[in-house]
Motif scaffolding. Structure first.
Motif, PDB file in Angstrom:
ATOM      1  N   ARG A 126      18.447  14.912 -14.202  1.00 48.47           N
ATOM      2  CA  ARG A 126      17.576  15.671 -13.300  1.00 48.47           C
ATOM      3  C   ARG A 126      17.125  16.942 -14.017  1.00 48.47           C
ATOM      4  O   ARG A 126      17.949  17.707 -14.536  1.00 48.47           O
ATOM      5  CB  ARG A 126      18.303  16.032 -11.998  1.00 48.47           C
ATOM      6  CG  ARG A 126      18.804  14.852 -11.198  1.00 48.47           C
ATOM      7  CD  ARG A 126      17.723  13.848 -10.819  1.00 48.47           C
ATOM      8  NE  ARG A 126      16.643  14.428 -10.049  1.00 48.47           N
ATOM      9  CZ  ARG A 126      16.599  14.400  -8.715  1.00 48.47           C
ATOM     10  NH1 ARG A 126      17.570  13.824  -8.028  1.00 48.47           N
ATOM     11  NH2 ARG A 126      15.584  14.930  -8.086  1.00 48.47           N
ATOM     12  N   SER A 128      15.534  20.661 -14.283  1.00 47.86           N
ATOM     13  CA  SER A 128      15.591  21.875 -13.481  1.00 47.86           C
ATOM     14  C   SER A 128      14.192  22.306 -13.034  1.00 47.86           C
ATOM     15  O   SER A 128      13.223  22.216 -13.806  1.00 47.86           O
ATOM     16  CB  SER A 128      16.233  23.006 -14.292  1.00 47.86           C
ATOM     17  OG  SER A 128      16.077  24.243 -13.634  1.00 47.86           O
ATOM     18  N   ALA A 135      20.076  18.169 -16.444  1.00 44.49           N
ATOM     19  CA  ALA A 135      21.426  17.942 -15.922  1.00 44.49           C
ATOM     20  C   ALA A 135      21.656  16.455 -15.758  1.00 44.49           C
ATOM     21  O   ALA A 135      20.715  15.684 -15.533  1.00 44.49           O
ATOM     22  CB  ALA A 135      21.608  18.660 -14.583  1.00 44.49           C
ATOM     23  N   VAL A 148      24.820  20.003 -18.576  1.00 42.98           N
ATOM     24  CA  VAL A 148      23.449  20.489 -18.708  1.00 42.98           C
ATOM     25  C   VAL A 148      23.143  20.663 -20.191  1.00 42.98           C
ATOM     26  O   VAL A 148      23.962  21.204 -20.944  1.00 42.98           O
ATOM     27  CB  VAL A 148      23.248  21.828 -17.969  1.00 42.98           C
ATOM     28  CG1 VAL A 148      21.899  22.444 -18.326  1.00 42.98           C
ATOM     29  CG2 VAL A 148      23.328  21.636 -16.467  1.00 42.98           C
ATOM     30  N   TRP A 171      18.916  19.298  -7.956  1.00 46.28           N
ATOM     31  CA  TRP A 171      18.962  20.745  -8.096  1.00 46.28           C
ATOM     32  C   TRP A 171      18.725  21.409  -6.739  1.00 46.28           C
ATOM     33  O   TRP A 171      17.946  20.903  -5.920  1.00 46.28           O
ATOM     34  CB  TRP A 171      17.897  21.224  -9.071  1.00 46.28           C
ATOM     35  CG  TRP A 171      18.181  20.907 -10.511  1.00 46.28           C
ATOM     36  CD1 TRP A 171      17.818  19.782 -11.192  1.00 46.28           C
ATOM     37  CD2 TRP A 171      18.874  21.733 -11.456  1.00 46.28           C
ATOM     38  NE1 TRP A 171      18.246  19.844 -12.493  1.00 46.28           N
ATOM     39  CE2 TRP A 171      18.894  21.034 -12.694  1.00 46.28           C
ATOM     40  CE3 TRP A 171      19.474  22.990 -11.379  1.00 46.28           C
ATOM     41  CZ2 TRP A 171      19.491  21.555 -13.834  1.00 46.28           C
ATOM     42  CZ3 TRP A 171      20.071  23.510 -12.517  1.00 46.28           C
ATOM     43  CH2 TRP A 171      20.078  22.804 -13.723  1.00 46.28           C
ATOM     44  N   SER A 172      19.365  22.525  -6.519  1.00 46.16           N
ATOM     45  CA  SER A 172      19.060  23.339  -5.349  1.00 46.16           C
ATOM     46  C   SER A 172      17.637  23.887  -5.502  1.00 46.16           C
ATOM     47  O   SER A 172      17.092  23.903  -6.614  1.00 46.16           O
ATOM     48  CB  SER A 172      20.068  24.479  -5.211  1.00 46.16           C
ATOM     49  OG  SER A 172      19.983  25.360  -6.328  1.00 46.16           O
ATOM     50  N   GLY A 175      17.049  26.307  -8.323  1.00 41.96           N
ATOM     51  CA  GLY A 175      17.587  25.931  -9.614  1.00 41.96           C
ATOM     52  C   GLY A 175      18.865  26.650  -9.990  1.00 41.96           C
ATOM     53  O   GLY A 175      19.309  26.578 -11.138  1.00 41.96           O
ATOM     54  N   GLU A 177      21.863  26.042  -8.613  1.00 39.57           N
ATOM     55  CA  GLU A 177      23.003  25.133  -8.499  1.00 39.57           C
ATOM     56  C   GLU A 177      22.548  23.691  -8.644  1.00 39.57           C
ATOM     57  O   GLU A 177      21.380  23.354  -8.421  1.00 39.57           O
ATOM     58  CB  GLU A 177      23.670  25.264  -7.118  1.00 39.57           C
ATOM     59  CG  GLU A 177      24.652  26.373  -6.953  1.00 39.57           C
ATOM     60  CD  GLU A 177      25.403  26.224  -5.633  1.00 39.57           C
ATOM     61  OE1 GLU A 177      26.624  26.459  -5.641  1.00 39.57           O
ATOM     62  OE2 GLU A 177      24.772  25.895  -4.603  1.00 39.57           O
ATOM     63  N   LEU A 178      23.525  22.853  -8.977  1.00 42.21           N
ATOM     64  CA  LEU A 178      23.366  21.403  -8.879  1.00 42.21           C
ATOM     65  C   LEU A 178      24.177  20.931  -7.684  1.00 42.21           C
ATOM     66  O   LEU A 178      25.355  21.277  -7.552  1.00 42.21           O
ATOM     67  CB  LEU A 178      23.858  20.716 -10.154  1.00 42.21           C
ATOM     68  CG  LEU A 178      22.909  20.792 -11.332  1.00 42.21           C
ATOM     69  CD1 LEU A 178      23.669  20.640 -12.632  1.00 42.21           C
ATOM     70  CD2 LEU A 178      21.839  19.721 -11.203  1.00 42.21           C
ATOM     71  N   ASP A 195      27.374  25.852 -10.076  1.00 40.97           N
ATOM     72  CA  ASP A 195      26.333  26.679 -10.679  1.00 40.97           C
ATOM     73  C   ASP A 195      26.395  26.554 -12.196  1.00 40.97           C
ATOM     74  O   ASP A 195      27.240  25.843 -12.755  1.00 40.97           O
ATOM     75  CB  ASP A 195      26.441  28.130 -10.216  1.00 40.97           C
ATOM     76  CG  ASP A 195      27.724  28.829 -10.678  1.00 40.97           C
ATOM     77  OD1 ASP A 195      28.373  28.354 -11.631  1.00 40.97           O
ATOM     78  OD2 ASP A 195      28.075  29.865 -10.075  1.00 40.97           O
TER      79      ASP A 195
END
Length: 503
Positions: A126, A128, A135, A148, A171-172, A175, A177-178, A195
């Motif tokens: 994924r 960012s 990630a 990452v 991702w949150s 970006g 946090e995952l 994080d």
């Protein structure tokens, strides 16, 4: 407000659908035999077409990566043998995980640029929303890790490790946090956040298994709840009919004894514990017996031992006695991953399907009295079996089909008419035939093939009554005389939710 998803209904191939938030109605986009990978900021889809299921499960698949306009129009094929793909924030480039001609798997971003510090197996990359960071889940020797990679520098950072099961990540919105669904023990999953400094927290816990697929800018989350009970079946052609030998909720079939009286399986649900548990069960249906921790690989020809894999540093190959005796483990330090092993007649050597760092999978001969594993075949081995007399290994090879390798040395020979996706599952006692099947088919067709001429005859169709959520047969075992067989499959049944209020 628009949701795109792929689903396979009632045993049909997967196709793409479109829905609106707040509505229970969906409409097909007319794109069939395709799996959705991602949607770009510009509304372009990244999809897998010509999907091939490799291990009898929805999660092990590959196909051709294509770009498809959401508003309609012709698709554009980009790359073959792709597992995963994800758009960058601008919707211009893709990160992809794909299989190379030698069988090795690579993470590339953009396409053609290899991120060589990634591990041998990468899952669900994924990108960012901030750009420049990829990630992913990756296999390490102690389990799965959330990592990452910085695109500019190539720096790899492991944020969280020791996970046994993965259920996707996103991702949150900013970006920072995952968010990922995972479990450190076999059993129900939960939603976690980590994080970029590696600080981990629990976001939410749900009953059973959950998957996270996407997070909107306003924090709404697309999630699915998953039910995936696996089944082990045994059949006796002489006695007729089949018997369900499932034990607990997550058995994975590993082997069937030569006399057809015992099956070996790994329990991967919560009762199996963190590492999984190895069980044997009599095919008459009497209770299963737990042998120890690990993932079962095969039973010895005399039925006295079960080979099992244990992760960690180093990776271990263990011999578990089926009766009285002590467990014996061998460190296999040079392997990054191990996919299968069989003990040869006589009990002095084991044939291992393993992967060294930076290489594709190949067969190795390991002397149980010591010494390093010795390469036995070229790279690119997908699956293998051993002839009942222990003289030959029969293996599927990328780009070459199915080959017969003399274990004592000599040139391999190809079996005419077979391809890489024809998985050899055992030879006949007369040494003239091999049984093969294709894992990604329903019904699963088990064929008997002449080793010299390649003549192929249908021996048995393996067809579960309820095909919903089943991508194929996971594993097949058969006795050398062809009288008894066993197989496993695991339906994946999901419900899609739009979740609000998670922080």
């Amino acid at each position: 407000q628009t949701i795109v998803y792929s689903a396979a209904w009632e045993g049909r191939p997967p196709e793409l659908f479109l829905a609106r938030a707040g509505s229970h109605e969906s409409r097909s986009l007319g794109i069939t035999n395709a799996e959705l990978l991602d949607v770009s900021a510009a509304g372009e889809l990244a999809v897998l077409t010509d999907v091939r299921f490799l291990g009898g499960t929805m999660y092990q698949r590959e196909g051709t990566l294509a770009r498809v306009p959401l508003i309609g129009g012709a698709s554009r094929a980009l790359l073959d043998d792709v597992w995963y793909a994800d758009w960058d924030a601008a919707g211009r480039d893709l990160a992809v995980v794909r299989k190379l001609p030698n069988g090795a798997v690579r993470l590339e971003y953009p396409i053609g640029s290899v991120l060589d510090r990634a591990p041998a197996i990468v899952i669900n990359p994924r990108l960012s929303p901030r750009g420049g960071q990829v990630a992913f889940f990756g296999w390490l020797r102690d389990g799965l890790a959330i990592s990452v990679i910085e695109k500019s520098s190539g720096e790899l950072r492991i944020l969280s490790r020791g996970w046994q099961e993965w259920w996707f990540m996103a991702w949150s919105p900013g970006g920072e946090e995952l968010w990922f669904a995972a479990s450190r023990e076999h059993g129900s999953s939960a939603l976690y956040g980590v994080d970029l400094e590696g600080k981990e927290r629990l976001v939410a816990r749900f009953p059973g298994y959950v998957e996270i697929h996407d997070v909107a800018e306003d924090g709404r989350v697309l999630m699915t709840t998953v039910r995936s009970p696996s089944v082990v079946m045994f059949g006796d052609r002489a006695g007729g009919g089949e018997r369900d030998l499932t034990w607990f909720e997550g058995p994975a079939l590993a082997d069937l004894s030569a006399d057809g009286k015992l099956i070996v399986m790994t329990e991967l649900s919560e009762p199996g514990g963190k590492e999984g548990a190895v069980y044997i069960r009599n095919t008459d249906g009497s209770p299963a017996v737990r042998l120890g921790e690990g993932v079962a690989l095969s039973m010895s020809p005399d039925g006295q031992w079960v080979l099992a894999f244990r992760s960690g540093t180093p990776i271990q190959l263990c011999l578990l006695p089926t009766g009285a005796g002590d467990t014996r483990c061998l460190p296999m330090g040079k392997f990054e991953n191990m996919f299968g092993a069989r003990l040869l007649p006589g009990g002095r050597q084991v044939l291992v399907l393993g992967q060294e760092p930076g290489a594709g999978a190949r067969l190795f001969l390991q002397d149980l009295d010591g010494g390093e594993p010795k390469p036995f075949t070229p790279e690119g081995i997908g699956s293998f079996s051993v002839s009942p007399d222990g003289r030959f290994a029969i293996a599927s090879v990328i780009g070459k089909g199915v080959l017969v390798y003399p274990i004592d040395g000599g040139e391999p020979r190809q079996i005419p008419g077979l391809g890489y996706l024809d998985a050899p599952v055992g030879g006949t006692g007369d040494g003239r035939h091999v049984f093969v099947f294709s894992p990604g088919e329903i019904p699963g067709r088990l064929h008997r093939v002449d080793l010299v001429t390649g003549r192929k005859e249908l021996w048995k169709e393996l067809a579960p009554r309820d095909r919903a959520g089943i991508a194929g047969i996971g594993n097949v075992c058969i006795t050398p005389d062809g009288t008894s067989y066993a197989y496993s499959y695991g339906p994946v049944l999901s419900d899609l939710y739009l979740v609000e209020g998670l922080k």
